[in-house]
Design a protein around this motif. Structure first.
Motif, mmCIF file in Angstrom:
data_model
loop_
_atom_site.group_PDB
_atom_site.id
_atom_site.type_symbol
_atom_site.label_atom_id
_atom_site.label_comp_id
_atom_site.label_asym_id
_atom_site.label_seq_id
_atom_site.Cartn_x
_atom_site.Cartn_y
_atom_site.Cartn_z
ATOM 1 N N GLU A 1 0.935 -1.101 -0.006
ATOM 2 C CA GLU A 1 0.075 0.005 0.010
ATOM 3 C C GLU A 1 0.927 1.423 -0.088
ATOM 4 O O GLU A 1 0.470 2.350 -0.519
ATOM 5 C CB GLU A 1 -0.707 -0.065 1.165
ATOM 6 C CG GLU A 1 -0.371 -0.184 2.537
ATOM 7 C CD GLU A 1 -1.114 -0.295 3.634
ATOM 8 O OE1 GLU A 1 -0.768 0.200 4.758
ATOM 9 O OE2 GLU A 1 -2.231 -0.742 3.699
ATOM 10 N N LYS A 2 2.148 1.426 0.576
ATOM 11 C CA LYS A 2 3.161 2.280 0.614
ATOM 12 C C LYS A 2 3.998 2.478 -0.553
ATOM 13 O O LYS A 2 4.119 3.583 -1.001
ATOM 14 C CB LYS A 2 3.841 2.342 1.739
ATOM 15 C CG LYS A 2 2.856 2.442 2.950
ATOM 16 C CD LYS A 2 3.714 2.639 4.411
ATOM 17 C CE LYS A 2 3.020 2.828 5.559
ATOM 18 N NZ LYS A 2 3.758 3.016 6.804
ATOM 19 N N HIS A 3 4.469 1.294 -0.982
ATOM 20 C CA HIS A 3 5.513 1.364 -2.044
ATOM 21 C C HIS A 3 5.206 1.123 -3.447
ATOM 22 O O HIS A 3 5.921 0.791 -4.246
ATOM 23 C CB HIS A 3 6.778 0.916 -1.724
ATOM 24 C CG HIS A 3 7.454 1.348 -0.466
ATOM 25 N ND1 HIS A 3 6.940 0.879 1.094
ATOM 26 C CD2 HIS A 3 8.303 2.366 -0.167
ATOM 27 C CE1 HIS A 3 7.513 1.902 1.655
ATOM 28 N NE2 HIS A 3 8.699 2.510 1.113
ATOM 29 N N THR B 1 -0.024 -9.144 4.842
ATOM 30 C CA THR B 1 1.359 -8.553 5.098
ATOM 31 C C THR B 1 2.187 -9.699 4.049
ATOM 32 O O THR B 1 2.008 -10.898 4.199
ATOM 33 C CB THR B 1 1.917 -8.650 6.474
ATOM 34 O OG1 THR B 1 1.211 -7.770 7.135
ATOM 35 C CG2 THR B 1 3.527 -8.070 6.082
ATOM 36 N N GLN C 1 5.261 -5.539 3.633
ATOM 37 C CA GLN C 1 4.156 -4.545 3.311
ATOM 38 C C GLN C 1 2.662 -5.076 3.223
ATOM 39 O O GLN C 1 2.506 -6.275 3.307
ATOM 40 C CB GLN C 1 4.247 -3.880 1.922
ATOM 41 C CG GLN C 1 5.660 -3.649 1.494
ATOM 42 C CD GLN C 1 5.957 -2.182 2.432
ATOM 43 O OE1 GLN C 1 5.150 -1.374 2.204
ATOM 44 N NE2 GLN C 1 6.946 -2.341 3.099
ATOM 45 N N HIS C 2 1.824 -4.131 3.857
ATOM 46 C CA HIS C 2 0.347 -4.327 3.983
ATOM 47 C C HIS C 2 0.005 -4.502 2.438
ATOM 48 O O HIS C 2 0.103 -3.427 2.017
ATOM 49 C CB HIS C 2 -0.293 -3.479 4.842
ATOM 50 C CG HIS C 2 -0.061 -3.811 6.195
ATOM 51 N ND1 HIS C 2 -0.597 -2.709 7.228
ATOM 52 C CD2 HIS C 2 0.572 -4.834 6.798
ATOM 53 C CE1 HIS C 2 -0.152 -3.310 8.501
ATOM 54 N NE2 HIS C 2 0.485 -4.398 8.104
#
Length: 815
Positions: A173-175, A301, A306-307
């Motif tokens: 979700e972030k990267h 995860t 990462q989620h």
């Protein structure tokens, strides 16, 4: 007079002028004119007719419309639209590509443009092909002509930005979703001919039943080594972006030649945790009313830490009758969202798992990932009154010498027992004939019943499937039904009576498209499916067999005989009752034993079950019952661990052999039937053992009429226990009070031998009478008697008379 005619529509017009007064008076001219008008529909009436000139199309389209890669001497067909027009095709570089009048292009030179047959290789290079009509020309299509391709390689382009992992792409979700840029190179022998080849086609190979693991896209610009077309797109590079957790393969093709695939991975799932919406993950048990729904959020995860969202998790319930669940993988916040429904009273555990092949696809061996904890739901009726269930009694082993030693006439039948309302008495319906005598009966979550048989009898019988109204046999799969998968797709049957002992797995068994697969497993006695239905553990003597929908059958030697198997409700661990005086845990992802979780019992455990609370197991090792509590559980990739504690309670009945173990839907009690070691044959325990799990205290329920219980089942709400007994009746027990409130009998004509649910088989009920008087008339003796127990005597039956004061009146007689 002037007359216009269009003798050849679509081509140039011709005007014929006739001066009837002077210039052309020959008969031949008049004859030609008259004949011409007679044959042309545009001529008539002597009136002038004007036909408009053809209208040019607004555009011309040529197909294929994208660049083409051709090996020297190969051909490519082109077509143009609209199809109503006649087109002429042109090549911008005839020394490289010639194109015939019919649109056939040659990477070289045609022997004829009107009737092309032989394409002679020409020069390497490019040419643009167009089609035109009535002054309108198509957009050009480029043909790349090259030497023959002998190899295509695919490699990751150097110098790209660093991703979280060098071995996989995260869709975190972030990267994420992360991407890699790949480049294809074509070779003729050792010569790199990539610049000659033009466009490459990229494809991926996904595991069966899996969605695209990655997405492929042509980059508008590229890194060094990128060959651009006129539109600024890379011809030999492709962007690969993470999509679904799993392993895929990509490859590039050009001019009909495909390169060797290379492996790419979207980072696999590492862990899953579930929580109710607005709640914490530590809260795993809920009491809900019927008709309500609950939202569960799964946080997923990956191995990059990462989620990730949009993960195709598999949501499953241990009891869909009372607790249903459906999942959605389209959310932008959580990995997956489950919606839990509560149609009827009962209890179940709900999990969300990453189950191949839809998740973690393509990993060999398969790598399922289960949640850190199962979520328990207790469903109660808002009215406080439980719905009235329908139960079934069936004949048991009419052909089994142990059940029917005299070989009495026995018609296999199935009888439904139901009540019209929650307050009405239960009644037996008319019997339904069965093709064979069953030795086992299991229901799946949809209500279909599967009857096992003792033997295939040389291909004459097999398991039977009851859909609520009719019974159909599966002749190719005889034996005892051991387990049904939670998703209803697979049934495990063990044939231990026929000469070739084996296990059958019947897939889509209730459908016409069923598949029956046999495995050379001898003497299988117990089996259980994982909660996500991916695997089944099958016990046969001292071997544990692992059946998987994706992996080959695995055999694990146990070093002794294990008696039973169950899966922890969370899904990641399985427990074996045995070998010897032990309970052993196995990690489901790789089927490896967890030696640190092995527990020692006082006696050899015979049966083991998981409780619906999601943390407790119950095992029987008479005279004791064992409660195994999972104090901690970690399920991360395939390194999950579990820690157990065990407590033992004496049931107070001495040593006995359990024949039936049922756990209450809410996990409050265990109901046990058994037999003692005395015999042969063994003697039945004359009561039902009840073990209160919360207070850890045993008690007993006796049946009316001093009947001995033989088999039992429990209503979905857990409020009623139905017990088949040796008096030929089904007893209805209220579990709250232990009261035997009703004895359901079968009023239709039948042989009492054949009734009594479950296994072992109902024995022939004995009638006991007390003779009060006897009189003899010739060769006949008339007895007056009082009925003490059992069914009434019938004409034709045999009776044994004993203890008469006149010994001549003792003996076996026919009524």
């Amino acid at each position: 007079m002037t007359l216009y005619t269009e003798c050849f529509p679509g081509q140039a017009r011709h005007s014929f002028v006739k001066d009837l007064m002077g210039k052309f008076r020959s008969a031949l001219s008049a004859f030609i004119l008259v004949i011409g008008c007679a044959l042309l529909p545009s001529c008539g009436g002597g009136n002038p007719t004007t036909v408009a000139p053809p209208v040019a199309p607004t555009s011309v389209t040529i197909k294929p419309s994208t660049s083409v890669s051709l090996e020297l001497g190969k051909t490519q067909a082109f077509t143009a639209t609209p199809a109503t027009e006649r087109f002429s095709f042109q090549s911008s570089n005839p020394s490289v590509v010639t194109i015939a009048n019919n649109g056939q292009a040659c990477a070289g030179t045609w022997n004829s443009l009107t009737a092309p047959q032989v394409c002679t290789p020409g020069s390497i290079g490019t040419a643009e092909i167009t089609a035109s009509t009535l002054g309108v020309t198509s957009t050009p299509v480029t043909i790349y002509v090259h030497a023959p391709i002998t190899n295509i390689t695919v490699s990751r382009v150097a110098g790209q930005p660093q991703t979280l992992s060098d071995s996989c792409l995260s869709r975190g979700e972030k990267h994420g979703p992360e991407s890699w840029l790949f480049q294809a190179n074509a070779f003729n022998g050792n010569t790199d001919i990539t610049s000659q080849v033009g466009p490459f086609t990229w494809q991926q190979i996904n595991p069966a039943a899996a969605a695209n693991i990655v997405t492929l896209a042509t980059p508008p610009t590229g890194a060094p080594g990128c060959l651009l077309n006129a539109q600024g797109q890379c011809l030999n590079q492709e962007t690969v972006t993470a999509s679904i957790p799993g392993v895929s393969q990509i490859f590039a093709s050009a001019s009909g030649f495909s390169g060797q695939p290379i492996t790419v991975e979207t980072c696999r799932v590492q862990s899953i945790s579930i929580a109710a919406a607005g709640d914490t993950e530590t809260h795993t048990s809920f009491l809900v009313n019927t008709g309500t729904s609950t939202t569960l959020n799964a946080t997923v995860t990956d191995i990059a830490g990462q989620h990730i969202t949009g993960v195709p998790l598999n949501w499953s319930s241990s009891n869909p009758v009372s607790v249903g669940v459906s999942g959605s993988n389209t959310g932008a916040i959580f990995g997956s969202v489950g919606t839990v429904s509560s149609p009827t009273a009962g209890a179940a555990t709900v999990i969300a798992s990453c189950t191949p092949p839809t998740c973690n696809a393509g990993i060999k061996p398969s790598l399922p990932i289960y949640p850190q904890a199962a979520i328990n739901f207790q469903v109660q009726n808002q009215s406080g009154t439980a719905a009235s269930p329908t139960v079934y009694a069936s004949t048991t082993a009419c052909t089994d010498p142990a059940a029917n030693p005299s070989g009495a006439s026995c018609t296999p039948t199935l009888v439904a027992i139901a009540a019209s309302s929650a307050t009405s008495p239960f009644n037996a319906s008319a019997p339904i004939a069965l093709p064979a005598s069953p030795d086992s009966l299991l229901f799946d979550s949809s209500g279909k019943a599967y009857f096992g048989v003792d033997s295939g009898r040389f291909g004459q019988q097999g398991i039977m499937i009851f859909d609520g109204s009719s019974v159909s046999p599966v002749i190719s799969a005889p034996g005892k039904v051991l387990a049904i998968s939670p998703d209803q797709s697979s049934v495990i049957i063990s044939d231990t009576r026929d000469s070739s002992n084996q296990v059958f797995v019947c897939t889509n068994c209730s459908a016409g498209t069923r598949t029956v697969t046999s495995f050379p497993i001898s003497g299988a006695t117990a089996a259980a499916f994982s909660p996500d239905s991916l695997k089944a553990y099958i016990l046969a003597g001292s071997n544990l067999y692992v059946y998987s929908k994706l992996d080959p059958l695995q055999t694990i030697q146990l070093g002794g005989t294990a008696n039973d198997v169950t899966f922890h409700p969370e899904g990641g661990f399985a427990y074996l009752a045995g070998p010897s005086t032990s309970i052993n845990a196995y990690r489901v992802c790789d089927n490896s034993p967890i030696s640190s979780a092995t527990l020692t019992t006082a006696s050899s455990p015979v049966m083991i079950r998981a409780l619906p609370d999601g943390t407790t197991l119950l095992a029987l090792d008479p005279p004791n019952v064992e409660l195994i509590n999972l104090t901690s559980l970690t399920s991360v990739l395939c390194n999950g661990t579990v820690t157990n504690t065990i407590s033992s309670v004496n049931l107070g009945q001495g040593v006995f052999t359990p024949t039936k173990l049922i756990i209450a839907p809410n996990g409050s009690a265990a109901y046990i039937l058994g037999e003692t070691q005395a015999g042969p044959p063994p003697s039945r325990l004359p009561f039902i053992i009840v073990f209160n799990i919360s207070t850890q205290t045993p008690s007993a329920i006796s049946l009316a009429n001093s009947a001995t219980p033989l088999s039992m089942t429990l209503s979905p709400a857990g409020n009623l226990l139905f017990v088949g007994a040796d008096d030929g009746a089904v007893h209805v027990i209220e579990t709250a009070t232990g009261s035997d409130t009703q004895q359901v009998t079968f009023p239709f004509p039948t042989n009492e031998l054949c009734f009594g649910p479950g296994k072992p088989a109902t024995q022939v009920p004995l009638s006991q009478i007390k003779v009060v008087a006897a009189s003899q008339n010739g060769g006949s003796t008339t007895y007056s008697y009082a009925q003490l127990s059992g069914p009434p005597l019938k004409v034709g039956e045999s009776i044994t008379v004993s203890s008469m004061s006149d010994g001549g009146n003792n003996g076996t007689f026919t009524i």
